[in-house]
Design a protein around this motif. Structure first.
Motif, mmCIF file in Angstrom:
data_model
loop_
_atom_site.group_PDB
_atom_site.id
_atom_site.type_symbol
_atom_site.label_atom_id
_atom_site.label_comp_id
_atom_site.label_asym_id
_atom_site.label_seq_id
_atom_site.Cartn_x
_atom_site.Cartn_y
_atom_site.Cartn_z
ATOM 1 N N ALA A 23 0.710 -1.261 0.034
ATOM 2 C CA ALA A 23 -0.013 -0.158 -0.076
ATOM 3 C C ALA A 23 0.801 1.102 -0.094
ATOM 4 N N LYS A 24 1.923 1.332 0.666
ATOM 5 C CA LYS A 24 2.874 2.418 0.744
ATOM 6 C C LYS A 24 3.425 2.698 -0.530
ATOM 7 N N THR A 25 3.919 1.348 -1.337
ATOM 8 C CA THR A 25 4.686 1.704 -2.365
ATOM 9 C C THR A 25 3.739 2.097 -3.694
ATOM 10 N N THR A 26 2.327 1.696 -3.287
ATOM 11 C CA THR A 26 1.231 2.033 -4.623
ATOM 12 C C THR A 26 0.479 3.231 -4.218
ATOM 13 N N ARG A 27 0.417 3.966 -3.211
ATOM 14 C CA ARG A 27 -0.042 4.949 -2.452
ATOM 15 C C ARG A 27 -0.187 5.934 -3.821
ATOM 16 N N PHE A 28 -1.324 6.592 -3.943
ATOM 17 C CA PHE A 28 -1.419 7.896 -5.026
ATOM 18 C C PHE A 28 -1.527 9.181 -4.286
ATOM 19 N N ASP A 29 -0.649 9.984 -4.800
ATOM 20 C CA ASP A 29 -0.534 11.479 -4.299
ATOM 21 C C ASP A 29 -1.507 12.254 -4.813
ATOM 22 N N HIS A 30 -2.833 12.357 -4.045
ATOM 23 C CA HIS A 30 -3.759 13.100 -4.610
ATOM 24 C C HIS A 30 -3.411 14.535 -4.608
ATOM 25 N N GLY A 31 -2.724 15.223 -3.563
ATOM 26 C CA GLY A 31 -2.387 16.390 -3.432
ATOM 27 C C GLY A 31 -1.507 17.122 -4.497
ATOM 28 N N ASN A 32 -0.669 16.198 -5.023
ATOM 29 C CA ASN A 32 0.729 16.518 -5.830
ATOM 30 C C ASN A 32 -0.274 16.681 -7.320
ATOM 31 N N LEU A 33 -1.092 15.562 -7.560
ATOM 32 C CA LEU A 33 -1.858 15.755 -8.759
ATOM 33 C C LEU A 33 -2.621 17.224 -9.040
ATOM 34 N N VAL A 34 -3.412 17.457 -7.734
ATOM 35 C CA VAL A 34 -4.099 18.656 -7.938
ATOM 36 C C VAL A 34 -3.305 19.897 -8.235
ATOM 37 N N PHE A 35 -2.125 19.675 -7.336
ATOM 38 C CA PHE A 35 -1.040 21.039 -7.702
ATOM 39 C C PHE A 35 -0.684 21.095 -8.921
ATOM 40 N N TYR A 204 -12.754 24.667 -18.655
ATOM 41 C CA TYR A 204 -12.362 24.492 -17.095
ATOM 42 C C TYR A 204 -12.936 23.432 -16.468
ATOM 43 N N SER A 205 -14.243 23.013 -16.851
ATOM 44 C CA SER A 205 -14.761 21.873 -16.239
ATOM 45 C C SER A 205 -13.999 20.794 -16.504
ATOM 46 N N ALA A 206 -13.461 20.690 -17.936
ATOM 47 C CA ALA A 206 -12.778 19.368 -18.284
ATOM 48 C C ALA A 206 -11.384 19.314 -17.445
ATOM 49 N N VAL A 207 -10.715 20.337 -17.205
ATOM 50 C CA VAL A 207 -9.419 20.603 -16.347
ATOM 51 C C VAL A 207 -9.825 20.126 -14.806
ATOM 52 N N VAL A 208 -11.058 20.547 -14.354
ATOM 53 C CA VAL A 208 -11.292 20.299 -13.026
ATOM 54 C C VAL A 208 -11.797 18.549 -12.887
ATOM 55 N N LEU A 209 -12.643 18.200 -13.759
ATOM 56 C CA LEU A 209 -12.906 16.896 -13.784
ATOM 57 C C LEU A 209 -11.683 15.892 -13.859
ATOM 58 N N TYR A 210 -10.870 16.136 -14.742
ATOM 59 C CA TYR A 210 -9.651 15.434 -14.820
ATOM 60 C C TYR A 210 -8.815 15.358 -13.500
ATOM 61 N N ALA A 211 -8.751 16.459 -12.713
ATOM 62 C CA ALA A 211 -8.146 16.493 -11.465
ATOM 63 C C ALA A 211 -9.093 15.655 -10.398
ATOM 64 N N GLY A 212 -10.427 15.551 -10.594
ATOM 65 C CA GLY A 212 -11.158 14.776 -9.770
ATOM 66 C C GLY A 212 -11.144 13.257 -9.769
ATOM 67 N N LEU A 213 -11.227 13.013 -11.242
ATOM 68 C CA LEU A 213 -11.519 11.662 -11.648
ATOM 69 C C LEU A 213 -10.231 10.648 -12.140
ATOM 70 N N TYR A 214 -9.368 11.458 -12.352
ATOM 71 C CA TYR A 214 -8.099 10.619 -12.849
ATOM 72 C C TYR A 214 -7.844 9.406 -11.931
ATOM 73 N N ASN A 215 -7.907 8.270 -12.130
ATOM 74 C CA ASN A 215 -7.289 7.213 -11.477
ATOM 75 C C ASN A 215 -8.128 7.237 -9.929
ATOM 76 N N SER A 216 -9.464 7.550 -9.684
ATOM 77 C CA SER A 216 -10.065 7.867 -8.593
ATOM 78 C C SER A 216 -11.478 7.597 -8.888
ATOM 79 N N ASN A 217 -12.097 6.974 -7.810
ATOM 80 C CA ASN A 217 -13.453 6.695 -7.771
ATOM 81 C C ASN A 217 -13.996 7.865 -6.526
ATOM 82 N N PRO A 218 -14.765 8.561 -6.839
ATOM 83 C CA PRO A 218 -15.213 9.552 -5.913
ATOM 84 C C PRO A 218 -16.235 8.823 -4.716
ATOM 85 N N LEU A 219 -16.721 7.539 -4.797
ATOM 86 C CA LEU A 219 -17.069 7.076 -3.646
ATOM 87 C C LEU A 219 -16.227 6.300 -2.983
#
Length: 593
Positions: A23-35, A204-219
């Motif tokens: 888990a530590k080796t595969t943990r995704f850095d969400h903050g870095n992606l949004v930044f 702008y919506s496309a950029v924000v959606l990419y930040a929110g949905l790339y390799n991520s499930n909101p639920l």
């Protein structure tokens, strides 16, 4: 074999160690992606700023542009050689001012008519025909500073060429280089929404959606939505301020960026709710919702969630247009609660909140610097249902097309009327040769403007001579305007206004005329087209129109007024037909063709 078996069985021997390490080796850095997404948005903004630099450079080459359009002030005005200085206010002219024999007694139009006037009559369609050309010469009997300009009918041209002392170079805009694309971008889809704005919102919506949905499930991974929400905080705050660095560098007023502010705010609240719903869902499945909700960190997050929902609900057009004071109060309080709650909920939001607070603090400081406490004189223009506000103590610091926000400090405006700040376009010209200073025209449309109109009307009836009451006001600005575009750099100018839009058109027309007189204009033709419902509306503006058309300019000046409704009485048309109107002025029924 044994060693091999031992190696294969070792994962099962310590089942808790291996999954944790994986888990530590595969943990995704969400903050870095949004930044990184924020860096991409900043890069796009930087490109837009670079595209606007040529016009900005041409504008700020002129020293006067560094002090114009930023701060209101009072200066000593030096009238150019050969230009007379007088104050011509908007003065109602009723049929009572016209004598029965057709000769008018002395009115505010006399000075203008003595310099540039011809007889005018109307035909069956109430058209005032254009008269023959004539010329302006300077009267030798007057001093150079206050010389009267007389019309000489023996010559064919009244234009004189002045040397271009500081005429601005013309830098064409990108829209003029690609006119078809510009026409498509400006094509309206619905009120306040064009194709260009829709494209910006979709991108702008496309950029924000990419930040929110790339390799991520909101639920299953609601943490990502939380990072997206906090990344929008500085965007919403910067776009919502009156004085923001983005608008300054792009040469765009805050009112033109407000649609992005509202949309980014909606995305922020949407991401906040997705973040909260995702955790509520996982807690409910695990049966830990009650325990989680009792922790201070989660309680702060819930407070921020409620605050965000409040300011987006009360920011709809229904509340903004009908209950503006309620909208402003709830907006400010909810945003403060949201920022505090977000900081207590997540330490990682600190840099984003600090940027937002810095942008808001800069805006408040600049708004205080731009605010002037002064005295204003009120009068009414009954033909237009407008209140005229004249501030003689401020005569410089704005550009054509800019507006100010004004508060009237009078008990007649109501108990809370002094707290309301309303925007109005500036009608007069900065450093004008008249002595009227800053002039605003406020149309009676709502509760506040109706109270202002009644205050001015009662003052006129209560004081001798028809002069209005002096009131204390707070004036903040100027804001908006043409940005880096310099109107005097074009070869010609056509200004079209409808109804109360004359407040913008007249201000721009006067500034261009003044630039011509000062030798700081390349314009060869300046035309103002004004469409009004009632022909009586033109009567209060005739003194100003006649004064402008009487000036000896190089550019050809034309003012065309069209009325679109049948007059209720013939008094207005009779009054206008009996006046001597200057060359360059036309008055006709129907829409401009």
């Amino acid at each position: 074999m044994s060693s091999s078996s031992a190696t294969l069985s070792s994962p099962s021997a310590s089942p808790s160690a291996s999954p944790s390490a994986a888990a530590k080796t595969t943990r995704f850095d969400h903050g870095n992606l949004v930044f990184n997404v924020d860096i991409f948005i900043l890069s796009v903004v930087a490109v837009l700023i670079l595209l606007s630099l040529p016009r900005a450079a041409i504008r700020f080459i002129h020293i006067s542009e560094w002090t114009t359009g930023h701060l209101l002030r009072s200066v000593t005005i030096h009238v150019p050689h050969g230009v007379r200085r007088q104050s011509v206010a908007l003065t109602p002219i009723s049929p009572a001012h016209v004598s029965r024999n057709g000769h008018n007694p002395r009115t505010p139009l006399d000075d203008a008519r003595s310099e540039k006037s011809v007889g005018a009559t109307t035909d069956e369609d109430h058209n005032i025909p254009t008269t023959s050309r004539s010329n302006l010469i300077r009267s030798r009997s007057q001093s150079s500073a206050h010389a009267n300009l007389l019309r000489n009918t023996s010559t064919s041209s009244g234009r004189i060429r002045r040397p271009y002392h500081n005429a601005p170079a013309h830098m064409p805009g990108w829209s003029s280089m690609f006119p078809r694309i510009a026409a498509l971008i400006r094509y309206p889809i619905q009120p306040e929404l064009t194709v260009g704005k829709a494209f910006v919102l979709i991108a702008y919506s496309a950029v924000v959606l990419y930040a929110g949905l790339y390799n991520s499930n909101p639920l299953t991974q609601p943490l990502r939505a939380g990072f997206v929400a906090i990344s929008q905080i500085p965007v919403v705050m910067i776009l919502g301020t009156k004085n923001n660095l983005l608008g300054m560098m792009l040469g765009v007023g805050y009112e033109r960026l407000n649609y992005l502010h509202r949309y980014a705010g909606v995305l922020l609240v949407l991401a906040t709710n997705v973040h909260a719903i995702g955790y509520f869902y996982s807690w409910s499945l695990a049966g830990t919702f009650a325990a989680r909700a009792k922790t201070p960190k989660m309680q702060a997050g819930m407070v921020a969630l409620v605050a965000s929902d409040i300011f987006v609900i009360f920011s709809t057009s229904f509340w903004r247009k009908r209950f503006y004071n309620c909208f402003i109060a709830l907006h400010v309080v909810a945003i403060v609660i949201f920022l505090v709650g977000t900081r207590l909920h997540s330490v990682q939001s600190t840099p984003y909140i600090l940027v937002a607070v810095a942008a808001y603090g800069l805006d408040r400081v600049l708004r205080v610097i731009k605010t002037r406490w002064t005295k204003a004189r009120l009068s009414i223009v009954s033909e237009m249902g407008m209140t005229r506000i004249e501030v003689a103590g401020l005569n410089a610091g704005w550009r054509a097309g800019q507006h100010v926000r004004i508060r009237v400090l009078s008990r007649a405006m109501g108990w809370l009327g002094w707290t309301e700040s309303h925007p109005f376009s500036i009608v007069s010209v900065s450093k004008g040769f008249s002595e009227e200073g800053l002039v605003l025209m406020c149309k009676k449309t709502g509760t506040w403007t109706t109270k202002l109109y009644e205050l001015a009307r009662r003052a006129e009836y209560g004081e001798a001579g028809g002069y209005a009451q002096d009131v204390r006001v707070l004036i903040e600005g100027p804001y908006g305007g043409p940005g880096h575009m310099m109107l005097a750099s074009f070869a010609g100018a056509l200004i079209v206004a409808g109804g109360s839009g004359i407040t913008f058109g007249l201000g721009a027309f006067q500034e261009l005329v003044q630039k011509d007189l000062e030798g700081e204009s390349r314009l060869k033709a300046i035309e103002l087209v004004w469409s009004v419902p009632d022909p009586a509306a033109v009567i209060p503006f005739l003194p100003v129109f006649c004064d402008l058309l009487s000036l000896r300019t190089f550019a050809n000046l034309r003012i065309h007024v069209h009325y679109t409704r049948a007059p209720t009485t013939s008094s207005a048309l009779k009054t206008i037909s009996q006046l001597q109107l200057p060359r360059g002025f036309s008055f006709a029924p129907g829409r401009p063709g």
